[in-house]
Motif scaffolding. Structure first.
Motif, PDB file in Angstrom:
ATOM      1  N   VAL A 108      31.104  33.669  42.124  1.00 39.03           N
ATOM      2  CA  VAL A 108      31.628  34.170  40.852  1.00 39.03           C
ATOM      3  C   VAL A 108      32.191  35.575  41.017  1.00 39.03           C
ATOM      4  N   VAL A 109      31.459  36.446  41.721  1.00 41.40           N
ATOM      5  CA  VAL A 109      31.922  37.822  41.937  1.00 41.40           C
ATOM      6  C   VAL A 109      33.241  37.824  42.710  1.00 41.40           C
ATOM      7  N   HIS A 110      33.296  37.022  43.776  1.00 43.97           N
ATOM      8  CA  HIS A 110      34.524  36.962  44.579  1.00 43.97           C
ATOM      9  C   HIS A 110      35.679  36.388  43.775  1.00 43.97           C
ATOM     10  N   ALA A 111      35.424  35.324  42.990  1.00 43.25           N
ATOM     11  CA  ALA A 111      36.473  34.711  42.175  1.00 43.25           C
ATOM     12  C   ALA A 111      36.984  35.684  41.117  1.00 43.25           C
ATOM     13  N   CYS A 112      36.085  36.455  40.530  1.00 42.75           N
ATOM     14  CA  CYS A 112      36.499  37.437  39.528  1.00 42.75           C
ATOM     15  C   CYS A 112      37.415  38.486  40.156  1.00 42.75           C
ATOM     16  N   HIS A 113      37.034  38.954  41.344  1.00 48.95           N
ATOM     17  CA  HIS A 113      37.868  39.945  42.047  1.00 48.95           C
ATOM     18  C   HIS A 113      39.243  39.363  42.385  1.00 48.95           C
ATOM     19  N   TRP A 114      39.261  38.122  42.875  1.00 47.21           N
ATOM     20  CA  TRP A 114      40.531  37.502  43.263  1.00 47.21           C
ATOM     21  C   TRP A 114      41.425  37.246  42.046  1.00 47.21           C
ATOM     22  N   GLN A 115      40.824  36.710  40.971  1.00 45.68           N
ATOM     23  CA  GLN A 115      41.609  36.443  39.774  1.00 45.68           C
ATOM     24  C   GLN A 115      42.223  37.719  39.201  1.00 45.68           C
ATOM     25  N   ASN A 116      41.484  38.810  39.225  1.00 44.51           N
ATOM     26  CA  ASN A 116      42.022  40.060  38.692  1.00 44.51           C
ATOM     27  C   ASN A 116      43.104  40.648  39.592  1.00 44.51           C
ATOM     28  N   ARG A 117      43.030  40.385  40.899  1.00 47.23           N
ATOM     29  CA  ARG A 117      44.128  40.788  41.795  1.00 47.23           C
ATOM     30  C   ARG A 117      45.402  40.012  41.450  1.00 47.23           C
ATOM     31  N   LEU A 118      45.263  38.712  41.245  1.00 42.27           N
ATOM     32  CA  LEU A 118      46.421  37.906  40.860  1.00 42.27           C
ATOM     33  C   LEU A 118      46.979  38.363  39.509  1.00 42.27           C
ATOM     34  N   ARG A 119      46.096  38.614  38.573  1.00 47.60           N
ATOM     35  CA  ARG A 119      46.527  39.000  37.233  1.00 47.60           C
ATOM     36  C   ARG A 119      47.225  40.354  37.243  1.00 47.60           C
ATOM     37  N   ALA A 120      46.766  41.271  38.078  1.00 49.47           N
ATOM     38  CA  ALA A 120      47.437  42.563  38.185  1.00 49.47           C
ATOM     39  C   ALA A 120      48.841  42.399  38.764  1.00 49.47           C
ATOM     40  N   ALA A 121      49.000  41.487  39.736  1.00 46.43           N
ATOM     41  CA  ALA A 121      50.309  41.267  40.353  1.00 46.43           C
ATOM     42  C   ALA A 121      51.285  40.571  39.408  1.00 46.43           C
ATOM     43  N   MET A 122      50.754  39.784  38.456  1.00 44.91           N
ATOM     44  CA  MET A 122      51.604  38.991  37.569  1.00 44.91           C
ATOM     45  C   MET A 122      51.558  39.454  36.119  1.00 44.91           C
ATOM     46  N   ASP A 123      51.029  40.633  35.879  1.00 45.09           N
ATOM     47  CA  ASP A 123      50.991  41.232  34.537  1.00 45.09           C
ATOM     48  C   ASP A 123      50.200  40.389  33.537  1.00 45.09           C
ATOM     49  N   PHE A 124      49.078  39.838  33.975  1.00 43.25           N
ATOM     50  CA  PHE A 124      48.149  39.160  33.085  1.00 43.25           C
ATOM     51  C   PHE A 124      46.995  40.105  32.765  1.00 43.25           C
ATOM     52  N   ALA A 125      46.353  39.908  31.622  1.00 45.66           N
ATOM     53  CA  ALA A 125      45.182  40.710  31.276  1.00 45.66           C
ATOM     54  C   ALA A 125      44.020  40.331  32.189  1.00 45.66           C
ATOM     55  N   PRO A 126      43.199  41.316  32.604  1.00 47.65           N
ATOM     56  CA  PRO A 126      42.056  41.002  33.473  1.00 47.65           C
ATOM     57  C   PRO A 126      41.003  40.178  32.739  1.00 47.65           C
ATOM     58  N   ILE A 127      40.151  39.519  33.501  1.00 46.45           N
ATOM     59  CA  ILE A 127      39.078  38.711  32.924  1.00 46.45           C
ATOM     60  C   ILE A 127      37.770  39.481  32.979  1.00 46.45           C
ATOM     61  N   GLY A 128      36.825  39.095  32.116  1.00 40.84           N
ATOM     62  CA  GLY A 128      35.529  39.747  32.065  1.00 40.84           C
ATOM     63  C   GLY A 128      34.413  38.750  31.847  1.00 40.84           C
ATOM     64  N   ILE A 129      33.295  39.224  31.304  1.00 39.27           N
ATOM     65  CA  ILE A 129      32.115  38.405  31.132  1.00 39.27           C
ATOM     66  C   ILE A 129      32.350  37.254  30.154  1.00 39.27           C
ATOM     67  N   GLY A 130      33.186  37.484  29.126  1.00 38.45           N
ATOM     68  CA  GLY A 130      33.474  36.421  28.165  1.00 38.45           C
ATOM     69  C   GLY A 130      34.151  35.227  28.808  1.00 38.45           C
ATOM     70  N   TYR A 131      35.016  35.492  29.767  1.00 40.56           N
ATOM     71  CA  TYR A 131      35.701  34.422  30.507  1.00 40.56           C
ATOM     72  C   TYR A 131      34.682  33.530  31.201  1.00 40.56           C
ATOM     73  N   TRP A 132      33.704  34.140  31.890  1.00 42.80           N
ATOM     74  CA  TRP A 132      32.740  33.358  32.653  1.00 42.80           C
ATOM     75  C   TRP A 132      31.735  32.656  31.755  1.00 42.80           C
ATOM     76  N   MET A 133      31.465  33.223  30.581  1.00 44.22           N
ATOM     77  CA  MET A 133      30.580  32.530  29.638  1.00 44.22           C
ATOM     78  C   MET A 133      31.237  31.252  29.130  1.00 44.22           C
ATOM     79  N   ARG A 134      32.525  31.330  28.802  1.00 46.10           N
ATOM     80  CA  ARG A 134      33.241  30.119  28.383  1.00 46.10           C
ATOM     81  C   ARG A 134      33.298  29.108  29.519  1.00 46.10           C
ATOM     82  N   CYS A 135      33.520  29.593  30.729  1.00 44.54           N
ATOM     83  CA  CYS A 135      33.560  28.702  31.893  1.00 44.54           C
ATOM     84  C   CYS A 135      32.243  27.948  32.045  1.00 44.54           C
ATOM     85  N   ALA A 136      31.128  28.685  31.940  1.00 43.18           N
ATOM     86  CA  ALA A 136      29.819  28.060  32.130  1.00 43.18           C
ATOM     87  C   ALA A 136      29.573  26.984  31.090  1.00 43.18           C
TER      88      ALA A 136
END
Length: 466
Positions: A108-136
């Motif tokens: 989860v920690v690694h996926a969060c870091h990777w997703q936020n790297r992609l989002r920064a490159a593509m001008d998407f808003a970063p993800i946080g704890i709410g994202y992972w709660m919905r995922c779970a």
């Protein structure tokens, strides 16, 4: 003597297969823990594109259900061989569950870091704890559906017996094949036809004689289809834009003849450059490409497109690719023959994106044939890079899953030679990269131009020369 015989008779006989004493359960089975850990970790491996919580939960839930099914099947086989793997490892259930939790937390920690790297490159808003709660939450629900169905089927088999269950399965298969599937196909065809016929009030009918669908055009405005109407009414208005929809004429040859008449009527053959534009499945032509081609040739250009399907590209790619290739080949051959009769014909080019690139490239037998019959070609986002390269410009984002997706991803890394880096690239992993890229196909059009399966005006400005 009698008492001795009675005593011996009353003595219990030895049972060669005494039931084994049950061991205390201190956690889920080792196989269950392993299955959930593998499914969740694989679902969070680095992807090509930013992923919504719903998409992440979908792939996670499906992988958990698949891994649990494999674990359950393996357990049944081992029991048939009278080998219970859970007994010698029962004492390690709780430690195994703890290790699995640590592994999943790290993923989860690694996926969060990777997703936020992609989002920064593509001008998407970063993800946080709410994202992972919905995922779970959604992952539990999605994984629970097939698990519940499997248990329900198992209960039904036990209730009805094997013979009745087999008969019921045959009836279900036949009903699906001869009733459910045809109904679904008809429903989707109706939906695609309705979308194609829908009139957008914001799309204004052109008045210029250089556009199909106008007052003096042989192609009626309604027959252009939703995507054709957008194309001919697009800006800038300097170049000629000819388009023939599926409803503009009854069959392919008559639609091709109508396209040639439209080129004659609109003055398209008097322009210095003629670009045959191969649409995607639904008839869509990227407005960025049309604007880029107008810019590339300074307005001295005619663009001509021919619709071959009402279904989206993925459906046409799977079920109707032959129609796409036949349409492109027939139109190109007719244009080529018409230009051969002119003393000073326009320079001939071809452009295609996605399925349009595959269909356009299929016109030519090989690279040499493409180089000989064209000034230049431009292929944007070609699926699995299956296009001829001679005399062609290839536009392929490194984050485009359409460019990389192929069954070969299961065992072979993709060839990224023709791609342009636009975001962090995930490392290829056998099987897992195929799963991740397949999932990314669902969101391929979510990013802005320059990322994923979106391309900008360079689809036109990068066109080569004769």
């Amino acid at each position: 003597m009698t008492s001795t015989i009675a005593t011996e008779t009353a003595r219990p006989q030895a049972n060669p297969r005494r039931p084994r004493p049950s061991l205390p359960r201190t956690g889920p089975r080792i196989g269950t823990t392993l299955a959930i850990t593998i499914g969740l970790t694989a679902s969070m491996a680095p992807a090509l594109l930013p992923r919504t919580a719903e998409a992440q939960a979908m792939v996670g839930g499906v992988l958990i259900a698949v891994c649990l099914a494999v674990a359950g099947s393996a357990r049944m086989l081992l029991r048939r061989w009278d080998f219970d793997i859970n007994r010698p490892w029962a004492a390690y259930r709780l430690p195994a569950a703890s290790v699995g939790a640590v592994v999943v937390s790290g993923a989860v920690v690694h996926a969060c870091h990777w997703q936020n790297r992609l989002r920064a490159a593509m001008d998407f808003a970063p993800i946080g704890i709410g994202y992972w709660m919905r995922c779970a939450l959604l992952t539990v629900v999605i994984a629970g559906v097939p698990i519940g169905l499997a248990r329900g089927l198992r209960w039904l088999v036990r209730r009805l017996g094997f013979a009745r269950s087999a008969g019921l399965a045959v009836v279900a298969v036949l009903a699906t094949q001869f009733a459910l599937l045809p109904a679904v196909v008809d429903w989707r065809r109706t939906a695609y036809a309705s979308a194609n016929a829908e009139m957008d009030p914001t799309v204004v009918q052109p008045v210029s004689h250089t556009r199909s669908g106008g007052a003096d055009s042989a192609v009626s405005w309604p027959s252009l289809g939703a995507e054709g109407r957008k194309f001919v009414s697009g800006q800038p208005a300097r170049g000629v834009r000819v388009y023939v929809g599926l409803e503009s004429a009854p069959e392919l040859n008559s639609r091709v003849a109508l396209a040639l008449r439209e080129l004659e009527r609109s003055g398209g053959l008097n322009r210095s450059n003629l670009v045959m534009v191969v649409p995607t499945g639904s008839g869509w032509i990227d407005a960025n490409a049309a604007a880029g081609l107008d810019q590339r040739f300074g307005g001295d250009v005619a663009l001509v497109g021919l619709q071959y399907s009402e279904a989206p590209s993925w459906a046409t790619f799977v079920f109707g690719r032959t129609a796409a290739e036949q349409s492109a080949r027939t139109l190109f051959t007719a244009i080529e023959q018409r230009l051969s009769t002119m003393p000073h014909p326009p320079h001939l080019y071809i452009y295609g994106q996605s399925l349009g690139a595959t269909a356009g490239s299929a016109i030519f037998t090989n690279d040499q044939d493409q180089r000989h019959r064209l000034c230049a070609a431009l292929w944007a986002g070609p699926p699995a890079d299956r296009v001829h390269h001679a005399g062609a410009t290839i536009l392929a984002n490194s984050s485009d899953p359409v460019v990389q997706w192929s069954p070969r991803l299961l065992w072979h890394a993709p060839d990224l030679t023709d791609t342009r880096p636009d975001a962090p690239r995930p490392q290829w992993l056998p099987v897992i990269s195929f799963i991740q890229t397949s999932t990314d196909l669902m969101s391929a059009l979510a990013p802005s131009a320059g990322h994923g399966h979106r391309y900008g005006i360079d689809q036109g400005t990068a066109m080569g020369t004769c």
